[in-house]
Enzyme design. Sequence first.
Site, short mmCIF file in Angstrom:
data_model
loop_
_atom_site.label_atom_id
_atom_site.label_comp_id
_atom_site.label_asym_id
_atom_site.label_seq_id
_atom_site.Cartn_x
_atom_site.Cartn_y
_atom_site.Cartn_z
N LYS A 10 0.86 -1.19 0.00
CA LYS A 10 0.00 0.00 0.00
C LYS A 10 0.89 1.23 0.00
CE LYS A 10 0.49 1.17 4.60
NZ LYS A 10 1.30 2.31 4.99
N ASP A 136 -2.78 -1.35 11.27
CA ASP A 136 -3.09 -1.20 9.84
C ASP A 136 -3.46 -2.51 9.16
OD1 ASP A 136 -0.47 -2.13 9.86
OD2 ASP A 136 0.20 -0.82 8.24
#
Length: 143
Positions: A10, A136
Site C-alpha cells: 500500500k 493497519d
Amino acid sequence: MPVTVRSFAKINLGLAIGPVRPDHFHSLETIYQTVAAHDVIRVEAARGNGIEIRCKNPQVPTDETNTCYRVADRMLRHWKQRAKIVITIEKNLPVQGGLGAGSSNAVATMFALERELKDPLSAAERLRIAAEVGCDLPLFLLG
C-alpha cells in the site's frame, strides 16, 4: 499442497497527524491505496503442533514477533485447534519500507490459513484478530 496468496503493498496518499490521545497515541487520518507490487505467502498445515516461519530474507523475523505468526497463533486459539503450520514468505517488497508489507503478509496468512484448514472465520472475528495484531491490518482486510 500449500495454499498460495499474494500479499499486496500500500501507499499513503495523504496523512494528517492529530493531537495525542489519552492512550498516548496520536489520532491519524490517512488515505491508503493498495498497489500491484506484492510478496507471496504460502501456508501449509500438517499434523503436529507449532508455527514455523520461513523466509530467505534475513531481515524478516521468523519467531513469534512476526505478524504472520501472531495471526496464525490467534486463529488456532480461536478454533481451539492444533496443527503444524508452515508459513513461507517470498519477499519482493522492502522490509520496513513503509509499504505495509508485514501487515499485508499477516492478512494474506489469515486468508491462506482459512483456505488451508477449510474453516473460515466470521467477518467480525477476522477484524478482531487483525486489529489485535496491528493497527493497519484492517486496511488489508477491508481494502
